[in-house]
Motif scaffolding. Sequence first.
Motif, mmCIF file in Angstrom:
data_model
loop_
_atom_site.group_PDB
_atom_site.id
_atom_site.type_symbol
_atom_site.label_atom_id
_atom_site.label_comp_id
_atom_site.label_asym_id
_atom_site.label_seq_id
_atom_site.Cartn_x
_atom_site.Cartn_y
_atom_site.Cartn_z
ATOM 1 N N TYR A 168 -6.545 -8.876 5.530
ATOM 2 C CA TYR A 168 -5.888 -8.539 6.792
ATOM 3 C C TYR A 168 -4.651 -7.690 6.513
ATOM 4 C CZ TYR A 168 -3.882 -9.320 11.462
ATOM 5 O OH TYR A 168 -3.355 -9.155 12.720
ATOM 6 N N GLU A 169 -4.583 -6.555 7.183
ATOM 7 C CA GLU A 169 -3.514 -5.585 6.936
ATOM 8 C C GLU A 169 -2.727 -5.315 8.205
ATOM 9 O OE1 GLU A 169 -4.628 -1.358 6.951
ATOM 10 O OE2 GLU A 169 -3.575 -1.126 5.052
ATOM 11 N N ALA A 170 -1.412 -5.347 8.086
ATOM 12 C CA ALA A 170 -0.557 -4.990 9.222
ATOM 13 C C ALA A 170 -0.387 -3.483 9.265
ATOM 14 C CB ALA A 170 0.805 -5.655 9.073
ATOM 15 N N LEU A 226 -2.084 -5.657 1.225
ATOM 16 C CA LEU A 226 -0.764 -5.036 1.241
ATOM 17 C C LEU A 226 -0.937 -3.530 1.051
ATOM 18 C CD1 LEU A 226 1.256 -7.522 -0.989
ATOM 19 C CD2 LEU A 226 1.348 -7.302 1.508
ATOM 20 N N ASP A 227 -0.314 -2.769 1.932
ATOM 21 C CA ASP A 227 -0.397 -1.310 1.870
ATOM 22 C C ASP A 227 1.042 -0.793 1.748
ATOM 23 O OD1 ASP A 227 -0.218 1.405 2.830
ATOM 24 O OD2 ASP A 227 -2.254 1.223 3.618
ATOM 25 N N SER A 228 1.333 -0.111 0.660
ATOM 26 C CA SER A 228 2.726 0.289 0.413
ATOM 27 C C SER A 228 3.277 1.158 1.530
ATOM 28 C CB SER A 228 2.848 1.013 -0.932
ATOM 29 O OG SER A 228 2.092 2.203 -0.930
ATOM 30 N N PHE A 229 2.417 1.991 2.128
ATOM 31 C CA PHE A 229 2.931 2.833 3.204
ATOM 32 C C PHE A 229 3.406 1.986 4.378
ATOM 33 C CE2 PHE A 229 2.955 5.083 7.131
ATOM 34 C CZ PHE A 229 3.649 6.239 6.814
ATOM 35 N N HIS A 230 2.548 1.053 4.805
ATOM 36 C CA HIS A 230 2.902 0.254 5.993
ATOM 37 C C HIS A 230 4.145 -0.593 5.747
ATOM 38 C CE1 HIS A 230 -0.551 1.615 8.129
ATOM 39 N NE2 HIS A 230 -1.402 1.117 7.252
ATOM 40 N N VAL A 231 4.298 -1.063 4.515
ATOM 41 C CA VAL A 231 5.473 -1.898 4.208
ATOM 42 C C VAL A 231 6.732 -1.033 4.115
ATOM 43 C CG1 VAL A 231 6.519 -3.452 2.523
ATOM 44 C CG2 VAL A 231 4.056 -3.613 3.005
ATOM 45 N N VAL A 256 -13.677 -6.897 3.106
ATOM 46 C CA VAL A 256 -13.539 -5.903 4.173
ATOM 47 C C VAL A 256 -12.083 -5.901 4.625
ATOM 48 C CG1 VAL A 256 -14.189 -7.569 5.992
ATOM 49 C CG2 VAL A 256 -14.391 -5.108 6.436
ATOM 50 N N LEU A 257 -11.591 -4.701 4.905
ATOM 51 C CA LEU A 257 -10.228 -4.576 5.413
ATOM 52 C C LEU A 257 -10.264 -4.708 6.933
ATOM 53 C CD1 LEU A 257 -7.398 -2.319 4.390
ATOM 54 C CD2 LEU A 257 -8.112 -2.183 6.757
ATOM 55 N N VAL A 258 -9.535 -5.694 7.438
ATOM 56 C CA VAL A 258 -9.363 -5.851 8.885
ATOM 57 C C VAL A 258 -7.912 -5.516 9.183
ATOM 58 C CG1 VAL A 258 -9.334 -7.490 10.801
ATOM 59 C CG2 VAL A 258 -11.169 -7.590 9.091
ATOM 60 N N HIS A 294 0.774 12.795 6.108
ATOM 61 C CA HIS A 294 1.745 13.109 5.051
ATOM 62 C C HIS A 294 1.780 12.117 3.898
ATOM 63 C CE1 HIS A 294 3.337 16.311 7.560
ATOM 64 N NE2 HIS A 294 3.335 15.463 8.572
ATOM 65 N N ARG A 295 0.834 11.205 3.839
ATOM 66 C CA ARG A 295 0.846 10.313 2.672
ATOM 67 C C ARG A 295 0.643 11.140 1.402
ATOM 68 N NH1 ARG A 295 -1.923 4.491 3.190
ATOM 69 N NH2 ARG A 295 -1.301 3.915 5.314
ATOM 70 N N LEU A 296 1.162 10.633 0.304
ATOM 71 C CA LEU A 296 1.047 11.321 -0.982
ATOM 72 C C LEU A 296 0.623 10.331 -2.052
ATOM 73 C CD1 LEU A 296 4.393 13.348 -0.860
ATOM 74 C CD2 LEU A 296 2.084 14.316 -0.693
ATOM 75 N N LEU A 340 -5.743 3.571 -4.445
ATOM 76 C CA LEU A 340 -5.039 4.628 -3.728
ATOM 77 C C LEU A 340 -5.625 4.786 -2.335
ATOM 78 C CD1 LEU A 340 -5.079 7.221 -6.644
ATOM 79 C CD2 LEU A 340 -3.051 5.987 -5.810
ATOM 80 N N GLU A 341 -4.758 4.816 -1.329
ATOM 81 C CA GLU A 341 -5.222 5.150 0.021
ATOM 82 C C GLU A 341 -4.267 6.179 0.598
ATOM 83 O OE1 GLU A 341 -6.692 3.159 4.207
ATOM 84 O OE2 GLU A 341 -4.745 2.621 3.373
ATOM 85 N N VAL A 342 -4.665 7.442 0.508
ATOM 86 C CA VAL A 342 -3.788 8.552 0.866
ATOM 87 C C VAL A 342 -4.474 9.428 1.916
ATOM 88 C CG1 VAL A 342 -2.766 10.689 -0.022
ATOM 89 C CG2 VAL A 342 -2.541 8.565 -1.314
ATOM 90 N N LEU A 370 -4.671 -4.427 -2.607
ATOM 91 C CA LEU A 370 -3.442 -3.628 -2.658
ATOM 92 C C LEU A 370 -3.795 -2.154 -2.506
ATOM 93 C CD1 LEU A 370 -0.422 -3.171 -3.288
ATOM 94 C CD2 LEU A 370 -1.061 -3.075 -5.704
ATOM 95 N N GLN A 371 -3.179 -1.537 -1.509
ATOM 96 C CA GLN A 371 -3.373 -0.086 -1.313
ATOM 97 C C GLN A 371 -2.048 0.620 -1.580
ATOM 98 O OE1 GLN A 371 -4.862 -0.317 2.748
ATOM 99 N NE2 GLN A 371 -6.877 0.297 1.992
ATOM 100 N N LEU A 372 -2.117 1.693 -2.362
ATOM 101 C CA LEU A 372 -0.909 2.393 -2.785
ATOM 102 C C LEU A 372 -0.887 3.811 -2.231
ATOM 103 C CD1 LEU A 372 -0.982 1.106 -6.447
ATOM 104 C CD2 LEU A 372 0.798 0.578 -4.757
#
Length: 614
Positions: A138-140, A169-174, A101-103, A214-216, A243-245, A195-197
Amino acid sequence: MSPAPRRRAIATVCLSGTLEDKLDAAAAAGFDGIELFEPDLLASAWSPAEVAAQCAGRGLTVDLYQPFRDLDSTDDERFARNLRRAEHKFDVMTALGADTVLVCSSVAPDGVADPDRLAEQLAELGGRAGRRGLRIAYEALAWGTHVSTWEASWDVVRRADVPAVGLCLDSFHVLSRGGDPAGFAAVPAEKLFFLQLADAPALHMDVLQWSRHHRLFPGQGSFDLPSFLGHVLLAGYAGPLSLEVFNDVYRQADPMRAAVDGMRSLQWLEEALPAAAGPRPLPQAPELTGHSFAELAVDGVSGPQVAGVLAQLGFTHTGQHRSKPVQLWEQDAARVLLNASVVRPDGAGVAAVAALGLESADPPRSAARSIALGAPVLPRARGAAEAELSAIAAPDGTQVFFTRTGPEGWPADFLPTGNAAGSGAGLRRIDHIGLTQPFDSFDEAALFYRAVLGLELRDVTEVAAPFGLVRTRAVTGSHRGVRLTLSVPTLRRGGWSPGVPAPQYVAFLTDDLVATAVALREAGAPLAPVPANYADDLEARLDLPPDLLAAVREHGLMYEEDATGGYLHLATQVLGDRVFLEVVQRIGGYDGYGTGDTPVRMAAQRRARTATGV
Ligand code: MG
């Protein structure tokens, strides 16, 4: 032995529709798994166990359940309540067959600031999850109250020190916060849970709004995702690429197409990895060296009109197709096909760009790559003596032919008309082709041309045109033999559309636009009338040589320049319902398209149409 292919997943929030629509689309596009977005479950008539069965029936696993928000709290009673809420979600996950689960980090005012207390609460949740064979990723969130960077989330996970607690890890947040993915190397591989891209355009705006709207998909925006993913894999991550867009257009778009687009983005991304050769290699993109032709679909009204203007532009009708009502018009290496065989039930006067002929170093390999990347291949009826042409459909429906122009190639399908080519008007070849995209397919088209054809994306620009803002992006071959400009209104169009709603054009290159303009005017070509105000402004802004300025005024030319050079251009009036022709001259190293002149050109074309009653 080559490594096993990486699993690919897509979050249901990327796709439009009900959960049924989303699962069908994800499966059809070839994904291995999904992230189940909780609202999609809540709106579904299927129980969690039924969702698991529906996924399994489509060959999908549920790789992540998300999101669980605002776990931690400075209020002990509220934290206890949050744990009870989590236990209920664990029941749901067990029924779903989802083990992670993503927290996400808290955005609530009562979120815990003290990293030790926060780690303690995360460890409490992790202990409960671990006892049930579940994991907490856990995601920031980039806008989290106290934890907003991946380093801060790693600090908490490290302090929690529970096997069932790791990182998402989510590429957008990083990347939206300018984070450095090189630091992932310090995280033990077993702590990289998910990993979310997502990609995103370069925008200066509130990060929450940027993320939500606006995520792509990877390859459509400005983030360096090949480098990001390279760092994640180097750190030992072995889970799915998911993918999380969140994107306003994709939320409305056909989920089948969006899922194919998403799959293509992951294929592109894996191919672009710094380590090269992934486990599922694609046929390499052959170089595209030039435009062999532009094919315009015309009818009984627009056909003679376009043919007449081509003649005024110095083209000669040199060939007639062996089996189809298609004319070949040539001037030097500039070629236009007029195709009257397209059935147009909507009325007379329709003219549109139907096909692009692109010169490929290896047409069969271009076609094989297109198929591998999910591009629709078009069936072709072909006569016995005719060349085999591979054609695929671009997202806007334009056919793309991979050609080799020569005596054995496609020109052999045309019988000579016997017309001798005249001296022409100095047009040498096609410089670029401009295509307005359907509102839903602008970003899809950018990735299509980048991934399938191996072209390069240029920056997105926006201009305030008379009938609304227009967004434009060029895609180019490495040596600029191929250039396309893709445009789209920034908002979905309403009913008031007195201009041409979705214009298309073919731009031809000349080495001397002033001489060409003289020839075009003598031939009576219907040029768009550029107003004197435009030339007055040019004179005020730039130190143009007097003879050039005089030519701009006399012939209604447009001129743009930047640090690399200049660009002289002119446009015809609109022919048929949406097509016009341009002639351009590139001076010095100018690499653009005169986009800043778009409002002047559009207004001129509107005036011309009004004056002629078209
Ligand atoms: Mg995320």
